[in-house]
Structures are given as C-alpha cells and as structure tokens.
Design an enzyme around this catalytic site. Structure first.
Site, short mmCIF file in Angstrom:
data_model
loop_
_atom_site.label_atom_id
_atom_site.label_comp_id
_atom_site.label_asym_id
_atom_site.label_seq_id
_atom_site.Cartn_x
_atom_site.Cartn_y
_atom_site.Cartn_z
N ASN A 1 0.86 -1.17 0.07
CA ASN A 1 0.09 0.20 0.19
C ASN A 1 0.84 1.27 -0.01
O ASN A 1 1.59 1.75 1.16
CB ASN A 1 -0.94 0.01 1.24
CG ASN A 1 -1.85 0.96 1.19
OD1 ASN A 1 -1.82 1.97 0.50
ND2 ASN A 1 -2.82 1.12 2.26
N ARG B 1 -2.42 -2.01 -3.39
CA ARG B 1 -3.73 -1.28 -3.27
C ARG B 1 -3.96 0.02 -4.00
O ARG B 1 -2.84 0.78 -3.99
CB ARG B 1 -3.95 -0.88 -1.70
CG ARG B 1 -5.26 0.03 -1.56
CD ARG B 1 -5.20 0.67 -0.49
NE ARG B 1 -6.32 1.56 -0.23
CZ ARG B 1 -6.21 2.72 0.48
NH1 ARG B 1 -5.02 3.05 1.18
NH2 ARG B 1 -7.18 3.18 0.75
N ARG C 1 -11.68 15.56 7.03
CA ARG C 1 -12.63 15.82 5.88
C ARG C 1 -13.88 16.43 6.27
O ARG C 1 -14.42 15.77 7.26
CB ARG C 1 -12.78 14.91 4.94
CG ARG C 1 -11.39 14.46 4.34
CD ARG C 1 -11.20 13.27 3.54
NE ARG C 1 -10.51 12.18 4.17
CZ ARG C 1 -10.29 10.93 3.73
NH1 ARG C 1 -11.01 10.53 2.96
NH2 ARG C 1 -9.32 10.09 4.50
N GLU D 1 -8.37 -5.36 4.56
CA GLU D 1 -7.98 -5.01 3.37
C GLU D 1 -6.72 -5.89 2.70
O GLU D 1 -6.85 -6.07 1.56
CB GLU D 1 -7.78 -3.62 2.98
CG GLU D 1 -9.16 -2.65 3.48
CD GLU D 1 -8.81 -1.22 4.01
OE1 GLU D 1 -8.43 -1.06 4.92
OE2 GLU D 1 -9.26 -0.36 3.14
#
Ligand code: ADP
Length: 401
Positions: free
Chosen positions: A7, A94, A244, A387
């Site tokens: 990743n 990823r 965010r 993941e």
C-alpha cells in the site's frame, strides 16, 4: 503461495507478506512500514511474525530504494522470514482510484498503468504514489507478476441514479465527473465476512456497512453488490471524518474562497485536511481525543461526537430506504471496531427499525462479534476489516489463472 501486499503512499510504503494456502487458510509472515521517503530521516519498521521487530533510520531518497529496503528486511538473516527474493510469487498493490476503467482487480500491464495514470487527476495524492510503487517493484522484482486491487471497483455496480451528480451532463462525458466511492475493498470484505459470520446468504441480502475510521464511509449492499456509498468523486463526500468535511452546500465553497481570498488548492486543503473533527473541535482529528475532551465537558468535542453519530444514523436511514429494508448492519475500521459507545449510540437511534444490541457483546472491541440480541429485527456485527487479506486473495486468484 507467498504474496507481498503493498500500500504505497506519497512518502510511505506499508507492506504485509502473507503465505496464502487458500482464501481462508493463510498466515501473516511479516508486516511493516517504510516512511518519510525523500526526507533525510527515513525509517523502516519491520515486524516479522515470531521474531523481534526491527527498526532503522536512514535517508530513503525514493520509492525504489524503499522497496529494496522492504525486500532486504524480508530476507535478512536475523529478522527476515524468507531465504531469498525468489520465494515471493506475486505482488498485490492497493490502488485508491480506478474510476470506471476497472470493475475488479487485474494483472499489471502497460495498458493498466496508462489507465491508472489517467486516474491520477481524480486522486492526485494517491495514484501517483501507487504508480511509483508499481514501477519500483517492477525494477527490483522484474519477473514477479503484479496485481492491482482498486478501492473503487466494488462500487462500480452502483446504478446511474446513485452515481450521477445533477450537473451539466457534459462534465460527466468530458471530465469523468461522477461518484466513484472509496474503501471498496473494506466494504466488500466486511459485507462478505459479516454475512458468513451471521449465517446470512450474501446472494439474498440487504447489508449496510459502516467503515468508520479516520476516513469514513457507509455503503448499501444488495445481494452482495454495492448499490450506493457515501463517498463520491473523491473520498471527501459524505459524512464528517477526522479532517474531511463531508457534505456541505457547494455554494459555501466559493463564498468562503471570496471572503478569505483563497485559491482552489488552498480551499481543497482546508476541506480535506483542516475540517471534520479537527475543524469543528479546533484541536484534534483523533476520536480518542474527542472522547476524552467530551468527558471533561468540552462542548465542541461533544458536538463532533453528536454529529458523527447523527451522520451515520442519517446514512443508515437513507440506505435502509434505498435497499427496502436491512438484514445486517456491520461496523468496522478504527472507530467502528474500537468504540463501543459509538456503536451503542447509533444502534439506540435505530430502535424504530427493531435494532437491539447486547451490551455485553458490544463491550468487546477489535474482534468478530455478533452485537445484536436474538430478538433484534436486524443483525448487527463487528467485523475487523482486512483489506490486505482481500488484496492477497485477489492476487492469488488472478495470478493462478
Ligand atoms: P484510517 O482511515 O487512517 O485507516 P483508522 O481506521 O485506523 O484510520 O481509524 C483511526 C481512528 O480510529 C482515529 O480517530 C482513532 O482515534 C480511532 N480509534 C482507534 N482506537 C480507538 C478507540 N479505542 N476508541 C475510539 N476511537 C479509536
């Protein structure tokens, strides 16, 4: 099959080495992190299974040097777990953004790399770093097949009324402006695993998955396929997150830009990195800090927590309507896996749906757990996301073909 999962960020490489015998029979051989690539004080932290961890601080000028450090750590006589590089049979990467080019994972070739490059426009912080990682790996392990697994692929089954914005149609045609979603690998994994764990047939199911971490998204999944998700063109849309803002009236953005004389890049930075928990509280993007401050009476931390719960409940309500009901609710990621208070608060607000949770079960964190009571009309489960395992599974299947 020995698979290296990568990743790659703009200044970091996270990795896991897995020995995959099958989808369910596997072991983690090592994991680690290379960080501060390009800075003078780069660092590798390598954690081999069953051996002492190893850490080294040194300048790491680029991703190719970073990848070599990872491989050297994996074959090191003291803290390594492999005899030689040749034992690595495949590498899985990823990739954050595959837009509508990719509906699933694929083997890397020049055409795939070209398409990932086009997608850099929609994920400028992530995709260029992923490309650096793939190129670096190609240069150090040229004969090993590489597979790319996209965070957007699982969401490609959304119908057009879910993925289209009501903007002039030519922005979609000319600039690919539409909703793509994110965290797809996680939503796919926890929905499948949640269905298996609670004895639900995924092919005949209505599932809502809540990935609540530093980045957060909620997804509606019908018969194993995504039909809507809260993130959009980029991972900014949807609910409140660590830094965010999630949804705001678009008119707020030019209004603030004019008031504060901000450029588009400055405003983008504020929405992505200075909003959310951090923006509202004024002191931290971390949920643990919010909980501690809220306990001490900090009203803005209390507001963050109330808004987080509210946004999740609102999305679950909307997705229950879109799905025409819900059989299973899944909590995952840093906050979803570790914060019993949040899970209980969300479920209490869903009592009208017949959701009931067992406080004893809910007091367990970080492990697969059925949280709902036997009389609950909706099953609720905690499923830790994996993941890397999903990436390793896809890499195994694609390279075995
Ligand atoms: P990322 O999106 O970067 O992968 P994570 O899924 O690791 O993020 O989630 C990070 C968030 O999880 C942080 O807000 C952190 O405070 C929160 N978190 C981790 N452990 C706990 C805990 N025990 N209680 C509450 N929140 C936690």
């Amino acid at each position: 099959m020995i698979i290296l999962v990568i990743n790659c960020g703009s200044s970091s490489i996270k990795y896991q080495l897995l020995d995959m015998k099958s989808d369910t029979d596997y072991s983690l051989k090592a994991k680690g992190l290379v960080e501060k690539i390009t800075l003078p004080e780069g660092r590798i932290v390598h954690k081999p299974s069953g051996k002492e961890p190893f850490e080294q601080v040194l300048p790491i000028p680029d991703h190719t040097v970073g990848m070599k450090l990872v491989l050297d750590a994996l074959v090191n006589p003291q803290h390594g777990v492999l005899g030689s590089y040749d034992e690595i049979q495949a590498v899985g990467h990823r990739i954050v953004q595959g837009a509508d080019f990719f509906e699933g994972s694929v083997l890397v070739d020049e055409d795939v790399l070209r398409k990932i490059e086009i997608c850099c426009d929609f994920a400028p912080l992530h995709n260029p770093a992923h490309l650096l990682g793939i190129r670096a790996m190609q240069s150090v392990l040229p004969k090993v097949p590489q597979v790319v697994v996209f965070d957007t692929a699982f969401h490609q089954t959304m119908p057009e009324e879910a993925y289209m914005y009501a903007l002039p149609y030519n922005y979609y045609k000319d600039y690919h402006v539409r909703r793509y979603g994110a965290h797809g690998t996680s939503h796919q994994y926890v929905s499948r695993e949640g269905a298996r764990f609670t004895g639900i047939d995924i092919n005949n199911s209505k599932i809502i998955t809540c990935h609540i971490g530093n980045g957060s998204s909620v997804t509606a999944i019908k018969d194993g396929k995504c039909i809507d998700t809260s993130m959009g063109f980029t991972p900014l849309e949807g609910m409140i997150m660590g830094t965010r803002c999630g949804n705001v009236d678009c008119n707020v953005i030019p209004y603030i830009m004019k008031k504060e004389n901000l450029s588009p890049d400055e405003m983008t930075d504020i929405m992505n990195k200075k909003s959310g928990f951090l923006g509202l509280s004024g002191f931290s993007s971390d949920m643990r800090d919010m909980l501690a401050a809220a306990d001490e009476g900090n009203a803005r931390a209390q507001l963050v927590i109330k808004k987080l719960i509210y946004d999740i409940v609102k999305l679950i309500g909307a997705y229950t309507a879109v799905l025409g009901g819900v059989d299973l609710l899944v909590f995952t990621a840093g906050i979803g896996e570790n914060n019993a208070f949040l899970r209980k608060a969300v479920c209490e607000k869903l009592a009208w749906l017949g959701v009931r949770i067992d406080d004893d079960a809910n007091s367990h964190n970080g492990q697969e757990m059925l949280l709902s009571t036997p009389d609950s009309k909706v099953k609720v489960a905690l499923i830790p996301t994996e993941e890397e395992l999903m990436i390793a599974r896809d890499t195994m299947h694609i390279t075995a073909k």
